[in-house]
Write an enzyme that holds these catalytic residues in place. Sequence first.
Site, PDB file in Angstrom:
ATOM      1  N   ASP A  45      71.084  62.280  24.296  1.00  0.00           N
ATOM      2  CA  ASP A  45      71.659  60.945  24.260  1.00  0.00           C
ATOM      3  C   ASP A  45      72.382  60.709  22.931  1.00  0.00           C
ATOM      4  O   ASP A  45      71.851  61.057  21.864  1.00  0.00           O
ATOM      5  CB  ASP A  45      70.528  59.917  24.445  1.00  0.00           C
ATOM      6  CG  ASP A  45      71.011  58.487  24.411  1.00  0.00           C
ATOM      7  OD1 ASP A  45      71.743  58.090  25.324  1.00  0.00           O
ATOM      8  OD2 ASP A  45      70.653  57.780  23.453  1.00  0.00           O
ATOM      9  N   GLU A 105      75.759  64.118  25.286  1.00  0.00           N
ATOM     10  CA  GLU A 105      76.542  62.901  25.503  1.00  0.00           C
ATOM     11  C   GLU A 105      77.406  62.788  24.250  1.00  0.00           C
ATOM     12  O   GLU A 105      76.912  62.398  23.182  1.00  0.00           O
ATOM     13  CB  GLU A 105      75.648  61.672  25.649  1.00  0.00           C
ATOM     14  CG  GLU A 105      76.446  60.413  25.952  1.00  0.00           C
ATOM     15  CD  GLU A 105      75.588  59.159  26.002  1.00  0.00           C
ATOM     16  OE1 GLU A 105      75.913  58.252  26.794  1.00  0.00           O
ATOM     17  OE2 GLU A 105      74.598  59.072  25.246  1.00  0.00           O
TER      18      GLU A 105
END
Length: 730
Positions: free
Chosen positions: A364, A400
């Site tokens: 993330d 990401e």
Amino acid sequence: MQTWPGHPYPLGATYDGTGTNFALFSEVAERVELCLLGDDGTETRVDLEEVDAHVWHVYLPGKGPGTRYGYRVHGPYDPANGHRCNPAKLLLDPYAKAIEGQVDGDESLFSYRFADADDAARADDPAESGQGDQPPAAPPLNDDDSAGHTMVSVVINPYFDWGHDRPPNRDYHDSVIYEAHVKGMTMLHPDVPEELRGTYAGMAHPAVVEHLVTLGVTAVELMPVHQFVNDPTLVDKGLSNYWGYNTIGFFAPHNGYAAYGTRGQQVMEFKTMVKALHEAGIEVILDVVYNHTAEGNHLGPTLSFRGIDNKAYYRLVDGDEAHYFDTTGTGNSLLMRSPHVLQLIMDSLRYWVTEMHVDGFRFDLAATLARQFHEVDRLSAFFDIVQQDPVISQVKLIAEPWDLGDGGYQVGGFPPLWTEWNGQYRDTVRDFWRGEPSTLPELASRLTGSSDLYEHSGRKPIASINFVTAHDGFTLNDLVSYDEKHNEANGEDNNDGESHNRSWNCGVEGPTDDPEVRALRARQRRNFLATLLLSQGVPMLAHGDEVARTQGGNNNGYCQDNEITWMDWGGEEGLDDERAALLDFARRVVWLRRDHPVLHRRRFFVGRDGSGTADDELPDIEWLDITGSRMDQQDWDHAYARTVMVFLNGDAIPEHDRRGEPIVDDSFLLLLNAHSDALEFTVPPAAYGQEWDVVLDTDGTVDVGDSLHPGDTVSVTGRSVIVLTRPPLR
């Protein structure tokens, strides 16, 4: 209590069959107490007198699995200089393998009084405080004991019978990833027993596994399962931190997803889930949040890292160490140039691979991990360590590739070992199918693996994780049903969530009984699935998209732990005809991809230019207009160009199988029509193939199995895809 000196490594609590070794890093600590917690609320404190290289340690004979514990760290409380030790706060072990309980929001969790919060906020403003550039004074210390209001660490039994478990070891180019939420996937499944719904055991249930297997996915990418904090501010509103991007325990499976207990049973249950998925040939990839922790900004609670060694774990503002440098939007960022932070992350990653048997990670806000200082640096220490690690370098690593800081958008900017969520793929495909002008040239790049983003760094099409929808944003159904977000249930006056979704409601906002609108929406859902699964790169489906899951237009379901976000399986009666038809289509197109190497090549296409292909030979890919002729520059340049025919040559795959044999496959013609009206496409000349069979039609007006020949025309409905195939020529 008998105590032995123990060892400084490994960090955390390690049971060896006769006792447990406890080890905690803190450079700033002056004294550390290990707190053993009884079921009756009693607390036995043990001073850790042994210190080696800033690691405090002790061995306790006879203490084993199920032992609940925490730490109290004595040291400086000097926020202006980055120190926030407070022995009144019972702290989680950063290396805890299991965690029990949740925080309740009590004032004792904080190192200041709530009544002083306004004063602290005013102190942040030099204009109001009169301090000019001087750091604000810290609010008075709150020394209330947080025990009983916080989470506690648990010693686990590390032994587990893995039997013959083996990782499926799927090559990237063979992968079809399925992003799923442990609770949302299983809470409403009628075949999963109620007591197992929303749990790791529910995820491992044969009914859920069978759905994944028949759909054809090769990997599940689980949204955060590291222990996270359920924000009391959300709980007070009747909401919760459903998504889980609020980690506090990087080694512990989230206890809220455990069916059988939270004294270490969650670890066994998680391992059992992984074992069951592996037996079905499905990899397990974890969505991990190493960019920040749940302790938030300078007004957040003291739960673990902050009270252990704040300055060693967190990135503080230069010249103002009372505050946190935040590139995540959550209040803090981990200090990626700290060797102890890097050790924590790498130890965590290795633990999940070696002990929990997971097959990869999706990171993330991964750009934050590349920030040793201010800028995003693809040569940062984190990437160097991952590159040389013999364990982590061999599993799937998905970034990401952005964060909220300056220069944080890094699609295409990660090192060769990494793959990336391709946000540009999502945006381009959405724009093409909603009819935006001048999207065809970029669509061509996205369909073929985004060489413009990845080839310059020596990467292959597999570097691109293609997706149209994910947890963050509209579901596939809502993408074709709403022009605007509808997040009123989140309690923020619809101000949260992305406002520019590149969505199109097909003429009516929200649910409708209009048969024409419903038919168009169904076709658009199939268009997106077909485009995604026929593109080079690695496709990722969001759970429930294959059965038209809806969130009622809510594009930010992070706080909705209820029917808004849970996957609707249709109850005891099952899916209705429309949703069942979509599931059948999704299965067919996934398996079509899996069965044909030309649809998931290892290398980029070369095309005609520069390939050395003679004019009368077929290149590996050809772009044709609706007349079956080669596209010229003018065809690409038209702003209104919304059609293309793509020839994929299965006879020209420059690859070999694992036995060293050349790979030869069927060839394909993809007929894409994003115009609103039906158009006649002409089958190209005989050099491309003497006979073509229909294998897919997102409108359903052309029968699968119908044959077409050079010069034949086929009507391609407005906003639809037809796929033709022929056998190899050699």
